[in-house]
Write an enzyme that holds these catalytic residues in place. Structure first.
Site, PDB file in Angstrom:
ATOM      1  N   LYS A  76       0.859  -1.180   0.000  1.00 48.24           N
ATOM      2  CA  LYS A  76       0.000   0.000   0.000  1.00 48.24           C
ATOM      3  C   LYS A  76       0.898   1.233   0.000  1.00 48.24           C
ATOM      4  O   LYS A  76       1.909   1.270   0.711  1.00 48.24           O
ATOM      5  CB  LYS A  76      -0.898  -0.028   1.237  1.00 48.24           C
ATOM      6  CG  LYS A  76      -1.921   1.111   1.301  1.00 48.24           C
ATOM      7  CD  LYS A  76      -2.822   0.946   2.513  1.00 48.24           C
ATOM      8  CE  LYS A  76      -3.841   2.064   2.624  1.00 48.24           C
ATOM      9  NZ  LYS A  76      -4.747   1.875   3.788  1.00 48.24           N
ATOM     10  N   SER A 151      -9.591   2.228   2.986  1.00 45.00           N
ATOM     11  CA  SER A 151      -8.708   2.953   2.095  1.00 45.00           C
ATOM     12  C   SER A 151      -7.740   2.055   1.329  1.00 45.00           C
ATOM     13  O   SER A 151      -7.024   2.512   0.448  1.00 45.00           O
ATOM     14  CB  SER A 151      -7.907   3.978   2.907  1.00 45.00           C
ATOM     15  OG  SER A 151      -7.088   3.305   3.877  1.00 45.00           O
ATOM     16  N   SER A 175     -10.104  -0.368   7.213  1.00 47.91           N
ATOM     17  CA  SER A 175      -9.569  -0.228   5.853  1.00 47.91           C
ATOM     18  C   SER A 175      -8.851  -1.445   5.303  1.00 47.91           C
ATOM     19  O   SER A 175      -8.398  -1.432   4.164  1.00 47.91           O
ATOM     20  CB  SER A 175      -8.642   0.991   5.773  1.00 47.91           C
ATOM     21  OG  SER A 175      -9.386   2.177   5.912  1.00 47.91           O
TER      22      SER A 175
END
Length: 483
Positions: A76, A151, A175
């Site tokens: 990420k 996210s 998330s």
């Protein structure tokens, strides 16, 4: 090759059925071909990946072994990676190349994992849909007109579309677990402090936690093994021994006490999801688990408390992005105040600006006691509810999300509607507990997840339950059409 799980890749590399370099080339080509439909990557790191793959093959040739040695993953894009853009999905950091590796990145690289790239995400991890990224929205591979969750939506979409077997992610209010539910993956948020936050660009420091996203609990166990552990660079890291997560996967569920909170099955839950959760409960009962109804009475206060605490911490953490030291700087500022205002106004998107303003207000003189302090008191009540529940049961089970993935843009004009989608996930972050989402079926062709919560440092128990469930169901094996 792209259909193999992390565990299958580890066995294939050990048996010399293929090399890490061969596998890496296949997946890089697949990303180049298919990712334009998804927008799941911000940066692709072909040179680094091939160099790491060759090094992993050489290590295996010299007799080394390990489940992650030569395994392809992605990070990420809020984990700092030395010499590579680490953008946090924001224009503010579009030009930022980290001068060091985050602890998670360094640990996985040392274990021999191959980094294919950096995945798209909501800007500064603020969002539940992966639509606030400066690099554009990520699409859900199960239906390209729907969101993949956020996210960590880039990591989730990439793994679900079989562009790679697993990816790192972070969870501040759901998330990891919410995108896992929306894309038919297994996602684990570890206990707060289990995985180092050093080099992980902060959103809300007391809530953020890194973890794995993969297709199976077995794969999550492998990736978490490489990520977890004490880090003296992180003052919130906890010096607790890391068990062998894979070794405990096959423990029997006979007599396991599963608590089902009555508050989870309220009017806000899609009845079709409620039915799938009941089906999951029946499946676990067949495996020997005992079901008990419990209560989490302060759950109703969790969302307002979270959306005071998280923005308050964000307003503090993001104050460093001022156009002076690194990140976006406006052109031709008239003075220092103009530099601050325009750099931040141009660098931050609307959702980030909204949360900074809310947080600054909650922390301001005259409002601190009324909002922030009261929210922290509610946080303690939420934790106390869980502590009382875990005196009666071993794990807690319920839906991960109240609804399946919504259409792109459907909630853009109403941020509060998106915030309410976090109702089942944020309590684990407020309390610092480990939580896992695993595939539980489909509604209108879109995946649905079931969430498991456990006491502190009981990630192994969550992985064990999920693995046993996955040995007896096939939801996690389904692949989106076209991928």
């Amino acid at each position: 090759m792209h259909q193999m799980t992390l565990a299958e890749i580890a066995r294939g590399l050990a048996d010399k059925k293929f090399s890490s370099e061969e596998l890496t080339k296949v997946l890089l080509a697949r990303i180049t071909q298919l990712d334009p439909q998804l927008n799941s990557f911000i940066s692709l790191t072909e040179e680094l990946a091939l160099a790491q793959a060759k090094a992993a093959d050489a290590r295996r040739a010299n007799g080394e072994s390990g489940a992650l040695l030569g395994a392809p993953i992605a990070h990420k894009d809020l984990f700092c990676t030395q010499g590579i853009r680490t953008s946090c999905g924001s224009k503010m950091l579009d030009n930022f190349k980290a001068p060091y590796d985050a602890t998670v990145v360094a640990k996985l690289a040392a274990a021999g994992a191959v980094t294919l790239g950096k995945t798209n995400m909501d800007e500064f991890a603020m969002g539940s849909a992966n639509e606030s990224s400066w690099y554009g929205a990520v699409k859900n591979p199960w239906n390209l007109e729907h969101v993949p969750g956020g996210s960590s939506g880039g990591s989730a979409a990439a793994v679900a579309a079989r562009l790679l077997p697993a990816a790192t992610a972070t969870d501040t209010g759901g998330s990891i677990r919410q995108p896992a539910a929306f894309t038919n993956l297994t996602g684990l948020k570890p206990t707060y402090g289990r995985v180092s936050r050093w080099g992980m660009i902060a959103y809300a420091s007391s809530l953020d936690q890194g973890g794995p996203l993969a297709r199976t609990a077995e794969d999550c166990a492998i990736l978490l093994q490489g990520m977890a552990g004490f880090d003296q660079n992180d003052s919130t890291s906890i010096d607790e021994p890391v068990p062998d997560y894979s070794a405990g996967l096959n423990t029997s569920l006979q007599g396991l006490r599963i608590g089902v909170p009555k508050e989870y099955f309220s009017a806000g839950l899609d009845p079709r999801i409620a039915e799938l959760i009941q089906n999951s409960i029946k499946e676990l009962q067949k495996l020997g688990a005992v079901i008990k109804e419990i209560s989490l009475p302060n759950m109703q206060h969790a969302i307002p408390a979270y959306y005071v605490i998280a923005p308050a911490e964000a307003s503090s953490n993001l104050s460093r992005f001022d156009g002076v030291r690194f990140g976006h700087r406006c052109e031709n500022p008239e003075n220092l105040i103009d530099l601050y205002k325009r750099s931040r106004g141009e660098g931050f998107g609307p959702e980030v600006q909204r949360r900074i303003m809310v947080g600054a207000y909650a922390l301001s003189a005259g409002y601190y006691d009324a909002y922030y302090l009261k929210a922290q008191k509610i946080r303690r009540l939420v934790k106390n509810d869980f502590m009382a529940a875990f005196n009666e049961v071993d794990i807690i089970l319920g839906p991960t999300t109240p609804n399946p993935a919504w259409k792109l843009g459907a909630k853009n004009s109403d941020p509060v509607a998106a915030y309410l989608e976090d109702v089942y996930t944020i309590t684990a972050n407020l309390a610092g507990l480990p939580g896992l989402s695993m595939p539980a079926g489909f509604v209108d062709g879109l995946p649905v997840g079931v969430q498991l919560l456990a006491p502190y440092f009981q990630e192994g128990r969550l992985l064990n339950v999920a693995h046993q469930y996955q040995l007896n169901t096939d939801w996690h094996t389904r692949t989106p059409t076209g991928f």
